[in-house]
Design a protein around this motif. Structure first.
Motif, PDB file in Angstrom:
ATOM      1  N   GLU A 118       0.870 -32.145 -13.132  1.00  0.00           N
ATOM      2  CA  GLU A 118       0.056 -31.369 -13.571  1.00  0.00           C
ATOM      3  C   GLU A 118       0.291 -31.284 -15.035  1.00  0.00           C
ATOM      4  O   GLU A 118       0.373 -32.250 -15.898  1.00  0.00           O
ATOM      5  CB  GLU A 118       1.183 -30.328 -13.075  1.00  0.00           C
ATOM      6  N   ALA A 171      -8.475 -24.365 -14.780  1.00  0.00           N
ATOM      7  CA  ALA A 171      -7.470 -23.992 -14.172  1.00  0.00           C
ATOM      8  C   ALA A 171      -7.576 -23.358 -13.143  1.00  0.00           C
ATOM      9  O   ALA A 171      -7.787 -23.717 -11.590  1.00  0.00           O
ATOM     10  CB  ALA A 171      -6.665 -23.477 -14.101  1.00  0.00           C
ATOM     11  N   ASP A 187      -8.407 -26.505 -11.227  1.00  0.00           N
ATOM     12  CA  ASP A 187      -7.708 -27.270 -10.386  1.00  0.00           C
ATOM     13  C   ASP A 187      -6.594 -27.514 -10.239  1.00  0.00           C
ATOM     14  O   ASP A 187      -6.308 -26.900 -11.581  1.00  0.00           O
ATOM     15  CB  ASP A 187      -7.894 -28.745 -11.040  1.00  0.00           C
ATOM     16  N   SER A 188      -5.759 -26.715  -9.195  1.00  0.00           N
ATOM     17  CA  SER A 188      -5.161 -25.988  -9.407  1.00  0.00           C
ATOM     18  C   SER A 188      -3.260 -26.649 -10.282  1.00  0.00           C
ATOM     19  O   SER A 188      -2.847 -26.110 -10.513  1.00  0.00           O
ATOM     20  CB  SER A 188      -4.330 -25.701  -7.833  1.00  0.00           C
ATOM     21  N   ARG A 189      -3.602 -27.521 -10.129  1.00  0.00           N
ATOM     22  CA  ARG A 189      -2.404 -28.484 -10.949  1.00  0.00           C
ATOM     23  C   ARG A 189      -2.242 -28.333 -12.375  1.00  0.00           C
ATOM     24  O   ARG A 189      -1.622 -28.687 -13.225  1.00  0.00           O
ATOM     25  CB  ARG A 189      -3.027 -30.011 -10.742  1.00  0.00           C
ATOM     26  N   ARG A 235      -2.339 -25.501 -15.457  1.00  0.00           N
ATOM     27  CA  ARG A 235      -1.748 -24.195 -15.733  1.00  0.00           C
ATOM     28  C   ARG A 235      -1.743 -24.285 -17.472  1.00  0.00           C
ATOM     29  O   ARG A 235      -1.595 -25.053 -18.275  1.00  0.00           O
ATOM     30  CB  ARG A 235      -0.868 -24.450 -15.138  1.00  0.00           C
TER      31      ARG A 235
END
Length: 732
Positions: free
Chosen positions: A208, A229, A232-234, A236
């Motif tokens: 992440e 963001a 790609d959900s990884r 943050r």
């Protein structure tokens, strides 16, 4: 009034001063003689090298002539085939076969092992690199052009490599989540994009990316972070309401991290695509690891050319006090970072140094691992630091080292001062107790009175250490000058002379001296050592009495002021057509040469020290049984001694702040003087290879990427460092 001078102290002082001046002149004369001898030996060595080079040149010419002859014969044979009736008949058939083959697609590219890989297994860049002729020379690690070639041959990944890495990951029993923590502030868009893209391109995908924007005013920052963001959900990110500093912003990014390990990434630097894979692989091999760090290099500010690689040693807490050699890439178990409270505000510019010092206090040495490989590319910034800012960073690092030592019970009274030779780094002056420990100096000797006189005069009269005993082990001196000198030395209450005649056995002579010693610390000293500065022994003893330390070695200089010893490196050179036994760091460097990343000037851990000038606690000497006088009478006995001490869990320290001249082998000649010496040296070298072979081949303080042919921190092609994903021998 009497014309006579009053007897007493003034006259005695004049005599002592006169004797001191005479001795100083004798030392200068001795040093001058040995400089001449050293220069003559160097000249002879150069003659031998030139002769050997000429012989190799003649052999190369013969091989080239032979190759031309074979080529001519091959050409004539080819012409005969081309002119034959059979070839003219086959030509149309071969042309048709070639056309059919081209329609079926490109043939499989050969892998490094010779096995065929699937079509398209190599990228164009990798294919071009693989087709480049391999250089025959071994360029130094810092040579820019050679380093670029080394990258192409030894550090670039092919598509096959990438597939093999992903296959290796599929076999992992543990897949830790790695949180990449990145503070951002007004980063140029191109640099930020490259940094984020490098994380997204990681071959290990269980990561992440946690970003904290430190209230950037640049308009491109927020849209880019929002888009990243969303893609790609990884990824943050958090926007800080006010601008703080790199420590505050990094801590904000840390608050987003939920991974097992944390990796720190500057906002315009680049991670190697296998960086996180190497970290995860190491954790799979040793699940209790708390801190990991890799090698690093630099990358141009506005380009992709890499330079200035730092191939680092294994974990070295003493080198860390002088220099933050860990820095990039550093991975920490997240709970460890939380336990120390993250980064400390106020240490900006040296926050990484402060963090590794604080974190390393909470873990055991075996829980810290060096992961060899250039996994981090640090982008250089021209003019990014003013001299005032650089000075603040240096001062912050110095405070961090002081704080670290103040928290250690074994460092009570240790002082951190600016390094006198490399002011951007630090020196730690270790304390001695109020009553300095007694030191027994052991000197093995035979004849050569001029050497022993200078060595003992420097030790007894020019060394700033009072609690001193000297045990001279005489190996059957016969020359009148030597016998007279030994009798003179006996008159000094600090000196004892022991008689041990017979064949020269350096190990036995030192064991005899150690058995008679009364000191808490032993100083093994050759009779051809000349003192330069008065505080050298205090420096060595201050390290020798530290808990966890085995031996302490000095910076020894040849008469021409080049370095003879800056610690021992294992497995260097060759022996009996195989790997060597040991050599010396710094050998041949100028006295003022910083060495590889200033290592010639920094106190550090080594695998062994030469016994020409070595301190060790008496209890340690006796615990390992002293020197091996049966198998190692003359050569490598100090290396064997140090390795046996290392097996006790003790470290060996080399310090540049104890500096002396060493007139190497002046008293007994070199091993290549006689056939008998050669036979003995070969026998002792064979013993070392059989006894310690695996240890000699993996010195943790000399990076495994370096060639073992010499001690000069050179890379070689092909790289000697095995790749984890090739261990199953599908490719080599």
């Amino acid at each position: 009034m009497s014309d006579h001078k009053p007897a007493g102290a003034p006259a005695d002082q004049e005599i002592r001063d006169l004797r001191a001046r005479i001795q100083a002149l004798q030392d200068e004369l001795l040093l001058a003689e040995h400089r001449a001898l050293h220069a003559r030996a160097q000249a002879e060595r150069y003659k031998r090298v030139a002769k050997e080079a000429n012989r190799e040149k003649e052999e190369a010419v013969r091989k080239i002539e032979g190759a031309y002859r074979v080529a001519r014969e091959a050409r004539h044979a080819a012409e005969a085939v081309l002119n034959s009736t059979l070839w003219r008949t086959m030509t149309p058939i071969l042309a048709t076969a070639k056309a059919v083959k081209s329609m079926r697609g490109r043939p499989a590219a050969p892998s490094a092992s010779g096995f065929a890989s699937p079509p398209g297994a190599y990228s164009e860049a990798a294919a071009n690199a693989a087709n480049e002729p391999l250089p025959q020379d071994r360029g130094p690690a810092l040579d820019p052009e050679f380093f670029v070639r080394w990258i192409s041959h030894s550090d670039a990944l092919t598509d096959w490599d990438r597939g093999a890495i992903k296959e290796d990951v599929s076999r992992f029993s543990r897949r830790p989540v790695i949180s990449v923590v990145m503070p951002v502030y007004n980063t140029p868009e191109a640099g930020l994009r490259r940094a984020v893209a490098a994380v997204r391109a990681q071959l290990y995908e269980n990561w992440e990316l946690c970003i904290a924007d430190d209230a950037s005013t640049a308009e491109h920052i927020r849209p880019f972070l929002e888009a990243s963001a969303a893609q790609d959900s990884r990824i943050r990110w958090i926007a800080r309401p006010t601008n703080g500093n790199i420590c505050a912003a990094t801590n904000s990014a840390l608050s987003l991290a939920g991974g097992d390990y944390v990796v720190f990434l500057d906002h315009d630097d680049i991670l190697s695509e296998r960086a996180l894979y190497e970290i995860a692989a190491a954790v799979n091999d040793a699940p209790d690891l708390e801190i990991l760090y890799s090698d690093e290099d630099r990358i141009e500010e506005n380009g992709d050319r890499r330079h200035t690689p730092y191939f680092k040693p294994g974990w070295d807490p003493d080198l860390l006090l002088g220099q933050n050699f860990v820095c990039h890439l550093a991975a920490y178990r997240r709970t460890l970072v939380e336990a120390v409270g993250g980064l400390r505000v106020g240490f900006e510019g040296s926050q990484d140094h402060d963090l590794i010092l604080r974190a390393s206090r909470l873990v055991e040495p075996h829980q810290i691992r060096h992961v060899p490989g250039l996994l981090y590319h640090w982008r250089t910034q021209s003019g990014s630091f003013s001299s005032e800012q650089l000075d603040r960073c240096i001062q912050a690092a110095r405070v961090a080292v002081r704080d670290h030592l103040a928290s250690r019970p074994d460092a009570d009274g240790a002082q951190v001062v600016p390094h006198p030779n490399v002011p951007e780094f630090h020196r730690v002056v270790w304390p001695l107790p109020a009553e300095a420990p007694r030191v027994t100096t052991i000197i093995a000797t035979r004849d050569r009175a001029e050497l022993l006189r200078s060595a003992t005069a420097g030790l007894l009269h020019r060394t700033n250490y009072a609690n001193l005993e000297v045990v001279i082990v005489d190996n059957g001196s016969e020359q009148p000058e030597a016998l007279t000198l030994l009798e003179e030395l006996r008159q000094d209450p600090r000196v004892r002379v022991l008689q041990e005649p017979g064949p020269f056995n350096y190990s036995k002579l030192n064991n005899v001296g150690a058995a008679a010693a009364s000191g808490e610390v032993l100083l093994l000293l050759n009779n051809d050592i000349l003192v330069i500065e008065p505080d050298w022994l205090r420096e060595m003893v201050s390290h020798a009495i530290r808990p966890g330390i085995g031996t302490v070695g000095a910076k020894l200089l040849f008469p021409d002021r080049t370095i003879q010893h800056a610690g021992v490196v294992l497995g260097i050179g060759d022996f009996a057509d195989g790997p060597g036994v040991a050599g010396h760091f710094g050998l041949g460097d100028e006295q003022s040469d910083r060495g590889y990343f200033s290592h010639n000037f920094l106190t550090r851990t080594v695998s062994a020290n030469t016994a020409a000038c070595l301190t060790v606690r008496s209890e340690v000497f006796r615990h390992v049984g002293g020197f091996n006088e049966v198998d190692l009478a003359i050569s490598f006995n100090d290396v064997d001694f140090c390795l046996r001490i290392q097996d006790l869990g003790l470290r060996h320290i080399w310090t540049p702040f104890a500096q002396l001249y060493h007139l190497e082998s002046a008293s007994r000649g070199r091993d290549d003087m006689t056939s008998e010496s050669k036979v003995r040296a070969e026998r002792e070298g064979r013993y070392m290879r059989e006894r310690w072979g695996a240890v000699l081949d993996s010195d943790p303080y000399y990076n495994p990427h370096f060639s073992r042919w010499n001690h000069w921190y050179e890379l070689e092609i092909p790289d000697r460092m095995p790749k984890r994903w090739k261990r199953d021998n599908r490719a080599t």
